[in-house]
Design a protein around this motif. Structure first.
Motif, PDB file in Angstrom:
ATOM      1  N   PHE A 159       0.851  -0.993   0.107  1.00 24.39           N
ATOM      2  CA  PHE A 159      -0.037  -0.101  -0.109  1.00 24.39           C
ATOM      3  C   PHE A 159       1.067   1.173   0.100  1.00 24.39           C
ATOM      4  CE2 PHE A 159       0.425  -1.094   4.586  1.00 24.39           C
ATOM      5  CZ  PHE A 159       0.865   0.013   5.116  1.00 24.39           C
ATOM      6  N   LYS A 160       0.317   2.338  -0.265  1.00 17.37           N
ATOM      7  CA  LYS A 160       0.660   3.762  -0.157  1.00 17.37           C
ATOM      8  C   LYS A 160      -0.309   4.364   0.696  1.00 17.37           C
ATOM      9  CE  LYS A 160       3.686   4.128  -4.520  1.00 17.37           C
ATOM     10  NZ  LYS A 160       3.809   2.650  -4.816  1.00 17.37           N
ATOM     11  N   LYS A 161       0.357   5.200   1.801  1.00 16.59           N
ATOM     12  CA  LYS A 161      -0.498   6.070   2.626  1.00 16.59           C
ATOM     13  C   LYS A 161       0.061   7.174   3.064  1.00 16.59           C
ATOM     14  CE  LYS A 161      -1.551   3.582   6.000  1.00 16.59           C
ATOM     15  NZ  LYS A 161      -2.710   3.826   6.534  1.00 16.59           N
ATOM     16  N   SER A 162      -0.672   8.319   3.121  1.00  8.78           N
ATOM     17  CA  SER A 162      -0.189   9.578   3.801  1.00  8.78           C
ATOM     18  C   SER A 162      -1.047  10.104   4.836  1.00  8.78           C
ATOM     19  CB  SER A 162       0.191  10.370   2.384  1.00  8.78           C
ATOM     20  OG  SER A 162      -1.049  10.777   1.766  1.00  8.78           O
ATOM     21  N   VAL A 163      -0.609  11.208   5.479  1.00  8.78           N
ATOM     22  CA  VAL A 163      -1.493  11.846   6.437  1.00  8.78           C
ATOM     23  C   VAL A 163      -1.091  13.337   6.333  1.00  8.78           C
ATOM     24  CG1 VAL A 163      -2.553  12.212   8.783  1.00  8.78           C
ATOM     25  CG2 VAL A 163      -2.023   9.865   7.811  1.00  8.78           C
ATOM     26  N   VAL A 171      -5.904  15.147   7.039  1.00 10.64           N
ATOM     27  CA  VAL A 171      -6.388  14.277   5.791  1.00 10.64           C
ATOM     28  C   VAL A 171      -5.390  13.174   5.536  1.00 10.64           C
ATOM     29  CG1 VAL A 171      -6.622  14.794   3.033  1.00 10.64           C
ATOM     30  CG2 VAL A 171      -6.910  16.606   4.797  1.00 10.64           C
ATOM     31  N   CYS A 172      -6.304  12.022   5.357  1.00 12.42           N
ATOM     32  CA  CYS A 172      -5.575  10.721   5.248  1.00 12.42           C
ATOM     33  C   CYS A 172      -5.997  10.004   3.886  1.00 12.42           C
ATOM     34  CB  CYS A 172      -6.096   9.582   6.356  1.00 12.42           C
ATOM     35  SG  CYS A 172      -6.016  10.370   8.056  1.00 12.42           S
ATOM     36  N   LEU A 173      -4.913   9.487   3.407  1.00 13.46           N
ATOM     37  CA  LEU A 173      -5.112   9.029   1.932  1.00 13.46           C
ATOM     38  C   LEU A 173      -4.271   7.991   1.731  1.00 13.46           C
ATOM     39  CD1 LEU A 173      -4.441  12.323  -0.481  1.00 13.46           C
ATOM     40  CD2 LEU A 173      -6.602  11.356   0.458  1.00 13.46           C
ATOM     41  N   GLY A 174      -4.925   6.788   1.004  1.00 15.98           N
ATOM     42  CA  GLY A 174      -4.290   5.606   0.889  1.00 15.98           C
ATOM     43  C   GLY A 174      -4.671   5.137  -0.744  1.00 15.98           C
ATOM     44  N   SER A 175      -3.426   4.414  -1.385  1.00  9.07           N
ATOM     45  CA  SER A 175      -3.733   4.126  -2.634  1.00  9.07           C
ATOM     46  C   SER A 175      -2.814   2.872  -2.997  1.00  9.07           C
ATOM     47  CB  SER A 175      -3.241   5.152  -3.505  1.00  9.07           C
ATOM     48  OG  SER A 175      -1.857   5.337  -3.630  1.00  9.07           O
ATOM     49  N   ASP A 283     -11.174  -1.730  -5.920  1.00  9.77           N
ATOM     50  CA  ASP A 283     -11.567  -0.433  -4.773  1.00  9.77           C
ATOM     51  C   ASP A 283      -9.968  -0.260  -4.035  1.00  9.77           C
ATOM     52  OD1 ASP A 283     -12.398   1.633  -3.153  1.00  9.77           O
ATOM     53  OD2 ASP A 283     -13.626   0.379  -2.029  1.00  9.77           O
ATOM     54  N   ASP A 284      -9.178   0.053  -4.323  1.00  7.22           N
ATOM     55  CA  ASP A 284      -7.696   0.114  -3.803  1.00  7.22           C
ATOM     56  C   ASP A 284      -7.243   1.476  -3.301  1.00  7.22           C
ATOM     57  OD1 ASP A 284      -7.255   1.241  -6.122  1.00  7.22           O
ATOM     58  OD2 ASP A 284      -5.390   0.152  -6.598  1.00  7.22           O
ATOM     59  N   LYS A 285      -8.219   2.152  -2.996  1.00  8.75           N
ATOM     60  CA  LYS A 285      -7.803   3.372  -2.327  1.00  8.75           C
ATOM     61  C   LYS A 285      -8.994   3.858  -1.229  1.00  8.75           C
ATOM     62  CE  LYS A 285      -7.226   5.921  -6.213  1.00  8.75           C
ATOM     63  NZ  LYS A 285      -7.157   6.691  -7.078  1.00  8.75           N
ATOM     64  N   TYR A 286      -8.449   4.992  -0.537  1.00 13.55           N
ATOM     65  CA  TYR A 286      -9.443   5.461   0.485  1.00 13.55           C
ATOM     66  C   TYR A 286      -9.127   7.064   0.553  1.00 13.55           C
ATOM     67  CZ  TYR A 286      -5.631   5.126   4.071  1.00 13.55           C
ATOM     68  OH  TYR A 286      -4.620   5.116   4.549  1.00 13.55           O
ATOM     69  N   GLU A 287     -10.024   7.745   1.060  1.00  9.48           N
ATOM     70  CA  GLU A 287      -9.855   9.200   1.427  1.00  9.48           C
ATOM     71  C   GLU A 287     -10.661   9.390   2.817  1.00  9.48           C
ATOM     72  OE1 GLU A 287     -11.183  13.609   0.315  1.00  9.48           O
ATOM     73  OE2 GLU A 287     -10.715  12.319  -1.288  1.00  9.48           O
ATOM     74  N   VAL A 319      -8.002  17.319  -2.893  1.00  7.50           N
ATOM     75  CA  VAL A 319      -7.125  16.426  -3.058  1.00  7.50           C
ATOM     76  C   VAL A 319      -6.822  16.563  -4.480  1.00  7.50           C
ATOM     77  CG1 VAL A 319      -6.808  13.626  -3.441  1.00  7.50           C
ATOM     78  CG2 VAL A 319      -7.858  14.574  -1.218  1.00  7.50           C
ATOM     79  N   LEU A 320      -5.484  17.186  -4.860  1.00  8.21           N
ATOM     80  CA  LEU A 320      -4.970  17.049  -6.343  1.00  8.21           C
ATOM     81  C   LEU A 320      -4.669  15.816  -6.897  1.00  8.21           C
ATOM     82  CD1 LEU A 320      -3.347  20.506  -5.559  1.00  8.21           C
ATOM     83  CD2 LEU A 320      -5.771  20.280  -6.257  1.00  8.21           C
ATOM     84  N   LYS A 321      -3.897  14.841  -6.260  1.00  5.44           N
ATOM     85  CA  LYS A 321      -3.382  13.626  -6.837  1.00  5.44           C
ATOM     86  C   LYS A 321      -3.437  12.530  -5.814  1.00  5.44           C
ATOM     87  CE  LYS A 321       0.722  12.282  -9.761  1.00  5.44           C
ATOM     88  NZ  LYS A 321      -0.277  12.081 -10.752  1.00  5.44           N
ATOM     89  N   GLN A 322      -3.629  11.232  -6.131  1.00  2.87           N
ATOM     90  CA  GLN A 322      -3.578  10.411  -5.194  1.00  2.87           C
ATOM     91  C   GLN A 322      -3.543   8.898  -6.188  1.00  2.87           C
ATOM     92  OE1 GLN A 322      -7.505   9.702  -3.231  1.00  2.87           O
ATOM     93  NE2 GLN A 322      -6.767   8.159  -2.006  1.00  2.87           N
ATOM     94  N   ASP A 323      -2.308   8.822  -6.512  1.00  3.48           N
ATOM     95  CA  ASP A 323      -1.960   7.617  -7.269  1.00  3.48           C
ATOM     96  C   ASP A 323      -0.607   6.982  -6.947  1.00  3.48           C
ATOM     97  OD1 ASP A 323      -0.041   9.034  -8.565  1.00  3.48           O
ATOM     98  OD2 ASP A 323      -1.180   9.551 -10.168  1.00  3.48           O
ATOM     99  N   ASN A 324      -0.329   6.084  -7.656  1.00  2.00           N
ATOM    100  CA  ASN A 324       1.078   5.269  -7.311  1.00  2.00           C
ATOM    101  C   ASN A 324       2.608   6.140  -7.262  1.00  2.00           C
ATOM    102  OD1 ASN A 324       0.864   5.482 -10.285  1.00  2.00           O
ATOM    103  ND2 ASN A 324       2.479   3.850 -10.505  1.00  2.00           N
ATOM    104  N   LYS A 325       2.300   7.313  -7.786  1.00  2.00           N
ATOM    105  CA  LYS A 325       3.486   8.229  -8.008  1.00  2.00           C
ATOM    106  C   LYS A 325       3.367   9.273  -6.867  1.00  2.00           C
ATOM    107  CE  LYS A 325       5.384   7.211 -11.856  1.00  2.00           C
ATOM    108  NZ  LYS A 325       6.750   6.612 -12.116  1.00  2.00           N
ATOM    109  N   ALA A 326       2.418   9.926  -6.499  1.00  2.00           N
ATOM    110  CA  ALA A 326       2.236  10.878  -5.511  1.00  2.00           C
ATOM    111  C   ALA A 326       0.897  11.135  -4.981  1.00  2.00           C
ATOM    112  CB  ALA A 326       2.637  12.331  -6.155  1.00  2.00           C
TER     113      ALA A 326
END
Length: 480
Positions: A159-163, A171-175, A283-287, A319-326
């Motif tokens: 997974f990739k995640k950020s807070v 703001v919590c994101l996953g992808s 459904d491999d992401k969340y916000e 959220v401006l971008k949420q994928d495998n790059k950033a």
């Protein structure tokens, strides 16, 4: 000879520390305002995952999968009662696998990740109190499970995640969440798991304003969207969660009596309220976002989320971008004062990227890193960290047994250069010196501003951070 202290001298309590701290030697971030604090924990190729002893912490496999602890006060920590019915596969904030408790047991602990990206950055800019960002690019180590079937022997979680931490809003994101070689095993991300305690304030939760508790238990359900198109939850501590429609279908909430038992444990149980996302290949992401309960702030969580959902111009966050790059997020509203502000941006970069969203001051980045930025009419403020400690090991570290004499006593973080390309020109002479948060001894960051790499490019200087090391956050002020 000692002098007798004056009995009339008044003693006052020290004010609570406020700010954001990135402790990348532990892949740990700490965010604090007033008397509450939030911590995020990960691991990478130089920070191991978890520790266990004989009969101790046997189920801690997921403790560094992005665990988030919100401590509103000492009383609130009682909601995490690991001795009575705690579900070790639903660690708050963490992305995990829905294993049975028996399946969480490993033959050994203290594994390193094959990936380097796990840690945080601290950013102050023109604000009086710092904010920050935590991110993690997770590839599961080669865990040696003690009790899994042959068909699950080689299962792997990714997974990739950020807070993004800004004042009282997280703001919590996953992808890119997936499990390999794990048939009938699901990936899941837990928002909270709180024990309901009779006779205390930590007794109920709310689902879209409706109280749920021990007197009204319900099995795992997906709450319905509100008329505005989102879901809100309030945990037992009063923190509010905002789930937009894009993530609502994978949300589950339950209130029930949980029990746990393995051959190594005594049976235990407890009443818990839990909210989590269930992920699938489609459904491999969340916000989701959290408004940490801060009574002194002028606006309620319900007003914050209503503004977020209904504003047609500027939102609390975007959220401006949420994928495998950033993962990229923009903030435009201060909850501390409840007014519009100059935009602040957070960038979690998972590798070199040559095309970032057109909105925001940064166009490209040469290497995986974490950046926060804020601009006004005159200046651009940037803070960056390369959280990898960049130790020159004899070979890649996989487990604690790989640490030899060189790794234990003779390693020093190597300098890492990261180039950040801007969307516009700034002066090459810095108005003030770049500095490292925490003012570490014997470290002076080197930052230079270069002309665009291509003569055909009319605008966009390149800011070169020459010697990032030790996971330090380096901040610079640039004049437009």
């Amino acid at each position: 000879m000692f002098q007798k202290a004056s009995v009339n001298k008044k003693m006052t309590a020290e004010s609570s520390p406020e700010g954001h701290w990135s402790k990348n030697f532990a892949a740990l971030s700490i965010h604090r305002r007033e008397d509450w604090a939030v911590t995020m924990k990960g691991f990478n190729r130089f920070v191991w995952d978890f520790e266990q002893g004989k009969g101790q912490n046997l189920h801690g496999i997921f403790q560094s999968h992005g665990q988030m602890i919100i401590a509103n006060n000492e009383e609130s920590l009682k909601a995490h009662d690991i001795e009575n019915g705690w579900d070790w596969t639903k660690i708050p904030g963490a992305t995990t696998m829905n294993l049975t408790l028996y399946e969480t047991l490993l033959k050994k602990a203290r594994y390193f990740s094959p990936r380097s990206s796990a840690g945080g950055v601290t950013f102050k800019g023109p604000e009086p109190i710092a904010s920050g960002l935590f991110a993690m690019d997770f590839h599961q180590p080669d865990y040696q499970f003690l009790n899994v079937s042959d068909r699950h022997r080689n299962m792997k979680l990714y997974f990739k995640k950020s807070v993004f931490f800004f004042q009282s809003v997280l703001v919590c994101l996953g992808s890119n969440i997936k499990i390999e070689n794990g048939p009938r095993k699901e990936a899941q991300t837990t928002l909270f798991q709180d024990k309901l305690q009779r006779g205390s304030s930590n007794f109920t939760i709310e689902v879209d304003g409706v109280t749920k508790g021990m007197s009204a238990p319900f099995p795992a359900e997906t709450p319905a969207l509100s008329s505005e198109g989102y879901i809100t939850l309030t945990d037992t501590k009063g923190n509010s969660y905002y789930i937009p429609s894009s993530s609502a279908s994978s949300l589950k909430v339950k209130v029930e009596n949980q029990s746990s038992k393995t051959p190594a444990d005594k049976p235990s149980s407890g009443y818990y309220a839990t909210a989590w996302f269930e992920h699938s290949s489609s459904d491999d992401k969340y916000e989701y976002a959290i408004y940490v309960k801060t009574p002194s702030y002028p606006t309620s969580a319900s007003d914050v989320w209503k503004s977020q959902a209904t504003s047609t111009t500027r939102k609390v966050y975007t959220v401006l971008k949420q994928d495998n790059k950033a993962h990229v997020v923009k903030f435009e509203m201060t909850t501390e004062r409840w007014n519009w502000i100059d935009a602040q941006y957070g960038y979690a970069i998972f590798g070199s990227i040559m095309k970032l969203p057109a909105e925001g001051p940064i166009k490209a980045v040469s290497k995986d890193c974490l950046i926060m930025a804020k601009e006004d009419s005159k200046f651009l403020y940037l803070s960056i960290s390369y959280p990898d400690l960049a130790f020159p090991t004899s070979k890649p570290l996989e487990k604690i047994q790989d640490i030899k004499v060189k790794e234990e006593y003779k390693m020093e973080s190597e300098d890492t250069e990261v180039q950040v390309t801007l969307r516009y020109d700034v002066l090459k002479i810095l108005p003030t010196k770049a500095y490292a948060h925490g003012s570490p001894a014997d470290y002076l960051p080197i930052v230079r501003v270069e002309s665009p790499s291509s003569p055909k490019t009319s605008k966009g200087n390149r800011v070169v951070f020459v010697n990032l090391k030790d996971g330090f956050s380096v901040e610079v002020k640039l004049r437009k």
